[in-house]
Design a protein around this motif. Structure first.
Motif, short mmCIF file in Angstrom:
data_model
loop_
_atom_site.label_atom_id
_atom_site.label_comp_id
_atom_site.label_asym_id
_atom_site.label_seq_id
_atom_site.Cartn_x
_atom_site.Cartn_y
_atom_site.Cartn_z
N GLY A 139 0.81 -1.21 0.00
CA GLY A 139 0.00 0.00 0.00
C GLY A 139 0.84 1.26 0.00
N GLU A 140 0.24 2.35 0.47
CA GLU A 140 0.88 3.65 0.42
C GLU A 140 0.96 4.29 1.81
OE1 GLU A 140 -0.26 5.86 -3.65
OE2 GLU A 140 -1.99 5.46 -2.36
N SER A 141 2.01 5.04 2.02
CA SER A 141 2.07 5.95 3.14
C SER A 141 1.48 7.28 2.69
CB SER A 141 3.52 6.15 3.58
OG SER A 141 4.24 6.87 2.59
N PHE A 142 1.27 8.18 3.63
CA PHE A 142 0.81 9.51 3.24
C PHE A 142 1.89 10.23 2.45
CE2 PHE A 142 -2.52 8.75 6.32
CZ PHE A 142 -3.60 9.42 5.76
N GLY A 143 3.15 9.90 2.68
CA GLY A 143 4.22 10.45 1.86
C GLY A 143 4.10 10.03 0.41
N ASP A 144 3.69 8.80 0.17
CA ASP A 144 3.48 8.32 -1.20
C ASP A 144 2.34 9.09 -1.86
OD1 ASP A 144 5.45 6.32 -0.93
OD2 ASP A 144 4.01 4.95 -0.01
N VAL A 145 1.28 9.36 -1.09
CA VAL A 145 0.16 10.14 -1.62
C VAL A 145 0.64 11.55 -1.98
CG1 VAL A 145 -2.13 11.09 -1.14
CG2 VAL A 145 -1.53 8.79 -0.32
N ALA A 146 1.49 12.12 -1.13
CA ALA A 146 2.02 13.46 -1.41
C ALA A 146 2.81 13.48 -2.71
CB ALA A 146 2.90 13.92 -0.24
N VAL A 147 3.58 12.45 -2.98
CA VAL A 147 4.38 12.40 -4.22
C VAL A 147 3.46 12.45 -5.43
CG1 VAL A 147 5.87 10.94 -5.62
CG2 VAL A 147 6.36 11.24 -3.19
N ARG A 148 2.42 11.63 -5.44
CA ARG A 148 1.56 11.63 -6.64
C ARG A 148 0.75 12.91 -6.76
NH1 ARG A 148 -3.68 9.29 -4.83
NH2 ARG A 148 -3.36 7.53 -3.40
N LEU A 149 0.41 13.53 -5.63
CA LEU A 149 -0.34 14.78 -5.70
C LEU A 149 0.55 15.94 -6.14
CD1 LEU A 149 -2.78 14.56 -2.67
CD2 LEU A 149 -3.27 14.27 -5.10
N ARG A 150 1.83 15.88 -5.85
CA ARG A 150 2.74 16.91 -6.38
C ARG A 150 2.79 16.83 -7.90
NH1 ARG A 150 6.02 15.42 -1.85
NH2 ARG A 150 5.82 17.04 -0.24
N HIS A 151 2.87 15.61 -8.43
CA HIS A 151 2.85 15.44 -9.89
C HIS A 151 1.53 15.93 -10.47
CE1 HIS A 151 6.68 13.42 -10.31
NE2 HIS A 151 6.36 12.52 -9.40
N PHE A 152 0.43 15.59 -9.80
CA PHE A 152 -0.89 16.03 -10.25
C PHE A 152 -0.97 17.55 -10.27
CE2 PHE A 152 -4.98 17.71 -8.83
CZ PHE A 152 -5.78 17.38 -9.93
N LEU A 153 -0.54 18.20 -9.20
CA LEU A 153 -0.63 19.65 -9.11
C LEU A 153 0.23 20.33 -10.18
CD1 LEU A 153 -1.96 21.92 -7.47
CD2 LEU A 153 0.06 21.93 -5.98
#
Length: 225
Positions: A139-153
């Motif tokens: 699964g993902e940590s919240f840090g992993d979620v942050a990485v994909r949201l930085r790319h999205f943003l």
């Protein structure tokens, strides 16, 4: 490249899984439906309709022009119902997998009590590492979620420059989107708990000011009263 003129980020309405997990606090739960299949409860549908009323109440200069949505059914249904009530004409809608909920991997079917019973070593690791540092197996940590949201943003800034954007997603996305927009280091992720929980059908709004996105409102649910 500059920011969108405005970002409105919303969490989906109450889902069947939200209700099942809430009703099973302290009781082991194995919820077998996959994350992308979970739909809204009747309350969730009412919340989505109320969100549509909120969008309808916005001045024209604040209303969304484009929509980015999680691929998960509960988010897509929230947008569809809100759009119907809003009554706006067709809007460009992009479904983006980076807006999916945090992935729990091998533990995705279990609530905390079930994890403690079946996977005590993972429950101990979760306790030791904390909710915002823990990465479940597969699964993902919240840090992993942050990485994909930085790319999205970054992509959002390139494709929605100067436009008003609606994002329909999940609690983890809204919470970590705030962290990413504020450009906080991931070493500070443990501190995001002060902004949780993100409520169902809540609204969070940022507006472009002086070359940055300024937070106007966060996790607002007054439209649900």
């Amino acid at each position: 490249m500059s920011d969108p003129q405005r970002i409105i980020a919303v969490r989906h309405g109450q889902s069947e899984a939200n209700l099942a997990y809430r009703e099973s606090v302290g009781i082991p739960l194995v919820y077998e439906r996959e994350d992308h299949e979970i739909t809204l409860t009747e309350l969730g549908r009412l919340q989505a309709a109320a969100l549509g009323g909120f969008l309808k109440s916005l001045p024209e200069q604040e209303a969304p022009e484009v929509v980015w949505c999680s691929p998960y059914l509960r988010a897509l249904d929230t947008w569809s119902l809100a759009h119907q009530v809003w009554g706006a004409g067709p809007l460009p809608v992009r479904v983006d997998a980076r807006l999916r909920d945090r992935e729990w991997g091998e533990l995705r079917h279990y609530n905390l009590t079930a994890i403690e019973q079946r996977f005590p070593e993972e429950a101990a690791r979760l306790l030791a590492e904390g909710e915002y540092g823990y990465r479940p197996p597969g699964g993902e940590s919240f840090g992993d979620v942050a990485v994909r949201l930085r790319h999205f943003l970054g992509d959002l800034r390139a494709s929605a420059e100067g436009r008003r954007v609606l994002i329909v997603a999940h609690d983890s996305v809204v919470l970590i989107l705030r962290h990413v927009i504020e450009e906080s280091p991931d070493t500070a992720l443990a501190g995001v708990h002060v902004h949780a929980p993100i409520m169902n059908a809540s609204v969070s709004t940022w507006a472009a000011r002086d070359g940055r996105l300024e937070l106007l409102a966060f996790n607002e649910v007054g439209h649900l009263d």
